[in-house]
Write a protein that holds these residues in place. Structure first.
Motif, PDB file in Angstrom:
ATOM      1  N   TYR A  14       0.860  -1.180   0.000  1.00  0.00           N
ATOM      2  CA  TYR A  14       0.000   0.000   0.000  1.00  0.00           C
ATOM      3  C   TYR A  14       0.895   1.227   0.000  1.00  0.00           C
ATOM      4  CZ  TYR A  14      -3.366   3.436   1.666  1.00  0.00           C
ATOM      5  OH  TYR A  14      -4.162   4.535   1.807  1.00  0.00           O
ATOM      6  N   ILE A  15       0.725   2.077  -0.978  1.00  0.00           N
ATOM      7  CA  ILE A  15       1.535   3.291  -1.071  1.00  0.00           C
ATOM      8  C   ILE A  15       0.682   4.450  -0.583  1.00  0.00           C
ATOM      9  CG2 ILE A  15       2.760   4.865  -2.598  1.00  0.00           C
ATOM     10  CD1 ILE A  15       3.195   2.426  -4.455  1.00  0.00           C
ATOM     11  N   ASP A  16       1.103   5.061   0.482  1.00  0.00           N
ATOM     12  CA  ASP A  16       0.378   6.205   1.029  1.00  0.00           C
ATOM     13  C   ASP A  16       1.003   7.466   0.455  1.00  0.00           C
ATOM     14  OD1 ASP A  16      -1.401   7.655   2.476  1.00  0.00           O
ATOM     15  OD2 ASP A  16      -0.261   7.552   4.346  1.00  0.00           O
ATOM     16  N   HIS A  17       0.192   8.265  -0.200  1.00  0.00           N
ATOM     17  CA  HIS A  17       0.705   9.476  -0.840  1.00  0.00           C
ATOM     18  C   HIS A  17       0.918  10.618   0.154  1.00  0.00           C
ATOM     19  CE1 HIS A  17       0.316   7.685  -4.738  1.00  0.00           C
ATOM     20  NE2 HIS A  17      -0.925   7.328  -4.460  1.00  0.00           N
ATOM     21  N   ASP A  18       0.411  10.469   1.338  1.00  0.00           N
ATOM     22  CA  ASP A  18       0.561  11.507   2.351  1.00  0.00           C
ATOM     23  C   ASP A  18       1.668  11.073   3.317  1.00  0.00           C
ATOM     24  OD1 ASP A  18       0.220  13.664   3.983  1.00  0.00           O
ATOM     25  OD2 ASP A  18      -1.601  12.913   4.946  1.00  0.00           O
ATOM     26  N   PRO A  19       2.856  11.697   3.258  1.00  0.00           N
ATOM     27  CA  PRO A  19       3.955  11.269   4.134  1.00  0.00           C
ATOM     28  C   PRO A  19       3.673  11.533   5.611  1.00  0.00           C
ATOM     29  CG  PRO A  19       4.585  13.233   2.906  1.00  0.00           C
ATOM     30  CD  PRO A  19       3.240  12.796   2.383  1.00  0.00           C
ATOM     31  N   SER A  55     -12.582   0.369   4.882  1.00  0.00           N
ATOM     32  CA  SER A  55     -13.201   1.691   4.846  1.00  0.00           C
ATOM     33  C   SER A  55     -13.634   2.008   3.418  1.00  0.00           C
ATOM     34  CB  SER A  55     -12.231   2.752   5.353  1.00  0.00           C
ATOM     35  OG  SER A  55     -11.175   2.914   4.433  1.00  0.00           O
ATOM     36  N   LEU A  56     -14.476   3.005   3.285  1.00  0.00           N
ATOM     37  CA  LEU A  56     -14.952   3.429   1.972  1.00  0.00           C
ATOM     38  C   LEU A  56     -13.794   3.935   1.119  1.00  0.00           C
ATOM     39  CD1 LEU A  56     -17.363   3.904   0.097  1.00  0.00           C
ATOM     40  CD2 LEU A  56     -17.580   6.160   1.111  1.00  0.00           C
ATOM     41  N   LYS A  57     -12.832   4.619   1.761  1.00  0.00           N
ATOM     42  CA  LYS A  57     -11.656   5.124   1.048  1.00  0.00           C
ATOM     43  C   LYS A  57     -10.824   3.973   0.485  1.00  0.00           C
ATOM     44  CE  LYS A  57      -7.481   7.814   1.794  1.00  0.00           C
ATOM     45  NZ  LYS A  57      -6.625   8.440   2.776  1.00  0.00           N
ATOM     46  N   TRP A  60     -12.748   2.440  -2.378  1.00  0.00           N
ATOM     47  CA  TRP A  60     -12.794   3.336  -3.536  1.00  0.00           C
ATOM     48  C   TRP A  60     -11.480   3.328  -4.313  1.00  0.00           C
ATOM     49  CZ3 TRP A  60     -16.934   5.625  -5.565  1.00  0.00           C
ATOM     50  CH2 TRP A  60     -16.741   6.632  -6.500  1.00  0.00           C
ATOM     51  N   PHE A  61     -10.347   3.382  -3.605  1.00  0.00           N
ATOM     52  CA  PHE A  61      -9.058   3.511  -4.273  1.00  0.00           C
ATOM     53  C   PHE A  61      -8.380   2.177  -4.585  1.00  0.00           C
ATOM     54  CE2 PHE A  61      -9.260   7.782  -2.276  1.00  0.00           C
ATOM     55  CZ  PHE A  61      -9.235   8.496  -3.456  1.00  0.00           C
ATOM     56  N   GLN A  62      -8.673   1.120  -3.838  1.00  0.00           N
ATOM     57  CA  GLN A  62      -7.949  -0.127  -4.038  1.00  0.00           C
ATOM     58  C   GLN A  62      -8.778  -1.236  -4.669  1.00  0.00           C
ATOM     59  OE1 GLN A  62      -6.128  -1.305  -0.387  1.00  0.00           O
ATOM     60  NE2 GLN A  62      -4.884   0.536  -0.241  1.00  0.00           N
TER      61      GLN A  62
END
Length: 114
Positions: A14-19, A55-57, A60-62
């Motif tokens: 999982y790559i989190d774009h928010d550091p 979660s919905l997030k 939605w993204f994965q």
């Protein structure tokens, strides 16, 4: 008969774009550790699956396949446009070649139909 080879499903990183969001990294590390456990029976496995939260997030993204959704809705729009065009061509044909049928569909006077 040829034997089918079914590939194993592996967990992707999982790559989190928010550091700044360190909780996502921690969550992925704990998930990786938990998946390495071997479950002794089906009840433990069922319990683990029941406790899993998405979660919905994350969904939605994965989980959503955006390319296939775009293909589906693109085909749906093309189909609806083709049906509309076929309907217009049919009405044009009826108006030009079968005028009596046209007036049956669209009467000149409302009281004619009664």
């Amino acid at each position: 008969m040829k034997k089918r080879i079914i590939p194993k499903i592996t967990q992707t990183e999982y790559i989190d774009h928010d550091p700044e969001n360190k909780s996502a990294d921690l969550k992925m590390k704990t998930n990786r550790e938990e998946t390495n456990q071997k479950y002794e029976n089906d009840e433990e496995l069922f319990e683990k699956i029941s406790e899993t939260k998405v979660s919905l997030k994350d969904f939605w993204f994965q989980c959503l396949d955006w390319e296939m959704l775009g293909l589906f809705f693109g085909c749906l729009v093309l189909f609806l446009c083709a049906v509309g065009l076929a309907s217009l061509l049919y009405l044009l044909f009826v108006y030009d070649f079968k005028e009596s049928l046209w007036y049956k569909y669209f009467p000149r006077n409302i009281h004619e139909e009664l």
